[in-house]
Structures are given as C-alpha cells and as structure tokens.
Write a protein that holds these residues in place. Structure first.
Motif, PDB file in Angstrom:
ATOM      1  N   ALA A 161      41.278  53.050  26.870  1.00 26.69           N
ATOM      2  CA  ALA A 161      41.943  51.782  26.555  1.00 26.69           C
ATOM      3  C   ALA A 161      42.789  51.319  27.734  1.00 26.69           C
ATOM      4  O   ALA A 161      42.824  50.127  28.057  1.00 26.69           O
ATOM      5  CB  ALA A 161      42.795  51.926  25.305  1.00 26.69           C
ATOM      6  N   GLY A 162      43.464  52.241  28.389  1.00 29.37           N
ATOM      7  CA  GLY A 162      44.259  51.897  29.568  1.00 29.37           C
ATOM      8  C   GLY A 162      43.394  51.346  30.683  1.00 29.37           C
ATOM      9  O   GLY A 162      43.739  50.345  31.324  1.00 29.37           O
ATOM     10  N   LYS A 163      42.244  51.974  30.907  1.00 32.75           N
ATOM     11  CA  LYS A 163      41.334  51.491  31.939  1.00 32.75           C
ATOM     12  C   LYS A 163      40.804  50.105  31.593  1.00 32.75           C
ATOM     13  O   LYS A 163      40.676  49.241  32.470  1.00 32.75           O
ATOM     14  CB  LYS A 163      40.168  52.471  32.115  1.00 32.75           C
ATOM     15  CG  LYS A 163      40.576  53.761  32.787  1.00 32.75           C
ATOM     16  CD  LYS A 163      39.402  54.713  32.913  1.00 32.75           C
ATOM     17  CE  LYS A 163      39.846  56.040  33.533  1.00 32.75           C
ATOM     18  NZ  LYS A 163      38.716  56.982  33.655  1.00 32.75           N
ATOM     19  N   LEU A 164      40.511  49.891  30.316  1.00 31.02           N
ATOM     20  CA  LEU A 164      40.038  48.576  29.890  1.00 31.02           C
ATOM     21  C   LEU A 164      41.116  47.504  30.055  1.00 31.02           C
ATOM     22  O   LEU A 164      40.820  46.375  30.440  1.00 31.02           O
ATOM     23  CB  LEU A 164      39.570  48.619  28.439  1.00 31.02           C
ATOM     24  CG  LEU A 164      38.209  49.254  28.200  1.00 31.02           C
ATOM     25  CD1 LEU A 164      37.941  49.381  26.701  1.00 31.02           C
ATOM     26  CD2 LEU A 164      37.112  48.442  28.872  1.00 31.02           C
ATOM     27  N   ARG A 165      42.361  47.868  29.763  1.00 25.49           N
ATOM     28  CA  ARG A 165      43.457  46.905  29.941  1.00 25.49           C
ATOM     29  C   ARG A 165      43.578  46.504  31.409  1.00 25.49           C
ATOM     30  O   ARG A 165      43.720  45.320  31.736  1.00 25.49           O
ATOM     31  CB  ARG A 165      44.774  47.495  29.452  1.00 25.49           C
ATOM     32  CG  ARG A 165      45.044  47.299  27.982  1.00 25.49           C
ATOM     33  CD  ARG A 165      46.477  47.649  27.613  1.00 25.49           C
ATOM     34  NE  ARG A 165      46.850  49.022  27.895  1.00 25.49           N
ATOM     35  CZ  ARG A 165      46.576  50.060  27.118  1.00 25.49           C
ATOM     36  NH1 ARG A 165      45.943  49.879  25.978  1.00 25.49           N
ATOM     37  NH2 ARG A 165      46.964  51.282  27.443  1.00 25.49           N
ATOM     38  N   VAL A 166      43.529  47.491  32.291  1.00 22.51           N
ATOM     39  CA  VAL A 166      43.633  47.213  33.729  1.00 22.51           C
ATOM     40  C   VAL A 166      42.459  46.337  34.176  1.00 22.51           C
ATOM     41  O   VAL A 166      42.644  45.345  34.883  1.00 22.51           O
ATOM     42  CB  VAL A 166      43.686  48.534  34.535  1.00 22.51           C
ATOM     43  CG1 VAL A 166      43.528  48.284  36.019  1.00 22.51           C
ATOM     44  CG2 VAL A 166      45.003  49.256  34.256  1.00 22.51           C
ATOM     45  N   ALA A 167      41.248  46.702  33.758  1.00 23.45           N
ATOM     46  CA  ALA A 167      40.070  45.919  34.132  1.00 23.45           C
ATOM     47  C   ALA A 167      40.175  44.496  33.582  1.00 23.45           C
ATOM     48  O   ALA A 167      39.822  43.526  34.263  1.00 23.45           O
ATOM     49  CB  ALA A 167      38.804  46.596  33.626  1.00 23.45           C
ATOM     50  N   ARG A 193      39.474  29.515  39.015  1.00 27.62           N
ATOM     51  CA  ARG A 193      39.821  28.199  38.461  1.00 27.62           C
ATOM     52  C   ARG A 193      40.629  27.378  39.454  1.00 27.62           C
ATOM     53  O   ARG A 193      40.399  26.181  39.617  1.00 27.62           O
ATOM     54  CB  ARG A 193      40.608  28.358  37.169  1.00 27.62           C
ATOM     55  CG  ARG A 193      39.750  28.759  36.014  1.00 27.62           C
ATOM     56  CD  ARG A 193      40.551  28.806  34.743  1.00 27.62           C
ATOM     57  NE  ARG A 193      39.747  29.381  33.683  1.00 27.62           N
ATOM     58  CZ  ARG A 193      40.217  29.807  32.557  1.00 27.62           C
ATOM     59  NH1 ARG A 193      41.509  29.716  32.302  1.00 27.62           N
ATOM     60  NH2 ARG A 193      39.421  30.319  31.643  1.00 27.62           N
ATOM     61  N   VAL A 194      41.580  28.024  40.118  1.00 27.89           N
ATOM     62  CA  VAL A 194      42.384  27.321  41.116  1.00 27.89           C
ATOM     63  C   VAL A 194      41.479  26.824  42.241  1.00 27.89           C
ATOM     64  O   VAL A 194      41.580  25.674  42.686  1.00 27.89           O
ATOM     65  CB  VAL A 194      43.506  28.237  41.663  1.00 27.89           C
ATOM     66  CG1 VAL A 194      44.150  27.644  42.897  1.00 27.89           C
ATOM     67  CG2 VAL A 194      44.540  28.500  40.588  1.00 27.89           C
ATOM     68  N   ALA A 224      40.964  38.774  34.520  1.00 23.21           N
ATOM     69  CA  ALA A 224      41.710  37.543  34.241  1.00 23.21           C
ATOM     70  C   ALA A 224      42.284  36.959  35.534  1.00 23.21           C
ATOM     71  O   ALA A 224      42.272  35.737  35.728  1.00 23.21           O
ATOM     72  CB  ALA A 224      42.821  37.817  33.232  1.00 23.21           C
ATOM     73  N   ARG A 225      42.772  37.835  36.407  1.00 29.88           N
ATOM     74  CA  ARG A 225      43.301  37.382  37.693  1.00 29.88           C
ATOM     75  C   ARG A 225      42.184  36.734  38.518  1.00 29.88           C
ATOM     76  O   ARG A 225      42.366  35.678  39.115  1.00 29.88           O
ATOM     77  CB  ARG A 225      43.918  38.555  38.447  1.00 29.88           C
ATOM     78  CG  ARG A 225      44.732  38.143  39.649  1.00 29.88           C
ATOM     79  CD  ARG A 225      45.450  39.303  40.346  1.00 29.88           C
ATOM     80  NE  ARG A 225      45.882  40.358  39.461  1.00 29.88           N
ATOM     81  CZ  ARG A 225      45.499  41.640  39.580  1.00 29.88           C
ATOM     82  NH1 ARG A 225      44.694  42.014  40.543  1.00 29.88           N
ATOM     83  NH2 ARG A 225      45.944  42.557  38.747  1.00 29.88           N
ATOM     84  N   PHE A 226      41.011  37.382  38.542  1.00 34.20           N
ATOM     85  CA  PHE A 226      39.861  36.824  39.254  1.00 34.20           C
ATOM     86  C   PHE A 226      39.503  35.462  38.690  1.00 34.20           C
ATOM     87  O   PHE A 226      39.246  34.507  39.435  1.00 34.20           O
ATOM     88  CB  PHE A 226      38.669  37.783  39.146  1.00 34.20           C
ATOM     89  CG  PHE A 226      37.400  37.251  39.734  1.00 34.20           C
ATOM     90  CD1 PHE A 226      37.161  37.321  41.092  1.00 34.20           C
ATOM     91  CD2 PHE A 226      36.433  36.663  38.925  1.00 34.20           C
ATOM     92  CE1 PHE A 226      35.985  36.823  41.636  1.00 34.20           C
ATOM     93  CE2 PHE A 226      35.259  36.165  39.459  1.00 34.20           C
ATOM     94  CZ  PHE A 226      35.029  36.246  40.821  1.00 34.20           C
TER      95      PHE A 226
END
Length: 175
Positions: free
Chosen positions: A45-51, A63-64, A56-58
């Motif tokens: 779950a921690g790895k999934l959160r980081v990914a 979008r920018v 989301a950052r990507f």
C-alpha cells in the motif's frame, strides 16, 4: 488398505500436522502469519501511495505543459522538417496527401527517440493539421490510399502513446 495410503498421503502433504497441535497453538500460528500478511499489505500500500503521488505529479506537469500555447514559428519549422516538400498542408490534394503522411511518419520514426514531450506536442499539432486536411478531401481519395493513411495515423497514435506510457513509468519509478 486404502486408509493407510490416504493417511500417508495426508501426512506427506502436511495436513495431519494440525492434528498434533492444540487449537491455541494453531491460533498462534495463524496470528503470526496474519501479521506477516498485514506487513506485506502495508508495504504494498505504501508503494502504491508513492507511485500514485508520482503519477499525479506527472499528470499535473503534463497539464501545465499542455496549457502553454505552442509557438507558431516552432510549429511551422517542425512541420517543414517533418513534411519536407509537403509542408503546405492546406495545399495537399488527394494525390499528395498519402505521400505526405508517409513522409511525416518516416520522419517521426527517425526522430521519436530523441524527442521530449514538448516535441511530441508539436508533432501532434502537425498531425492534427494533416488529419484535418485528410478529412476535408477524404471523399476524393482512393480507397487503398485512405487505408494506408489510416494505418499511418494509427501508428502515430501508438508511438505517441508509447512515449507517454514510458515517461509515466519513469516518473513513477523516480523519487
């Protein structure tokens, strides 16, 4: 005769060992194994959160980038480079549109590995212009040429999507 064979099979499979332990002992084993599974689940779950955060950052960076208008001069220069003698897209005819798509895709295939996401944005803009001209004259294009153009359009989309997926994968892996 069949029962001893069945018992030896069950013993070999480890299924009779629970008969040699108490319910409390089995409960302790289950609790330990449950804790191991919980730990593994928490790590996953921690790895999934980081990914997810990296993805989301990507996405927000993309979008920018997509909100920033393309420079017309750069777009025209890339169009000239990719299309060569077919750079005047609005002047393409039913006889010249298929060779223009071929020229475009040859150049895309040759350059795609060196392109940034912004370069792909410009190539996509050129592709859109080509596609618009194709739609405008489509009814006068030979069936064989239209089929080839459709295949080239699909290839372009696949190459572009492949690059997006590659970049997303790299973004998710990197800290």
């Amino acid at each position: 005769m069949k029962i001893p064979l069945l018992l030896s099979f069950l013993a070999a499979a480890g299924l009779l060992s629970s008969c040699d332990s108490t319910p409390r002992e089995r409960q302790e084993v289950v609790e330990r194994e449950t804790q191991k599974l919980d730990t593994l689940a928490e790590r996953a779950a921690g790895k999934l959160r980081v990914a997810g955060r990296r993805a989301a950052r990507f996405d927000s960076v993309s979008r920018v980038r997509n909100r920033q208008p393309l420079d017309p001069a750069t777009e025209q220069a890339l169009s000239n480079d990719l299309l060569g003698p077919y750079a005047s897209i609005s002047g393409l005819t039913p006889a010249t549109i298929e060779p223009a798509f071929v020229q475009f895709m040859q150049q895309v295939r040759a350059r795609r590995r060196q392109w940034s996401q912004r370069d792909w944005d410009y190539a996509t803009a050129v592709s859109r212009q080509l596609n618009a001209q194709f739609r405008a004259i489509r009814l006068d294009i030979k069936g064989r040429d239209e089929l080839h153009i459709r295949a080239l359009q699909t290839e372009f989309t696949a190459l572009e999507t492949s690059r997006d997926v590659k970049d997303l994968g790299q973004a998710v892996k990197q800290p």
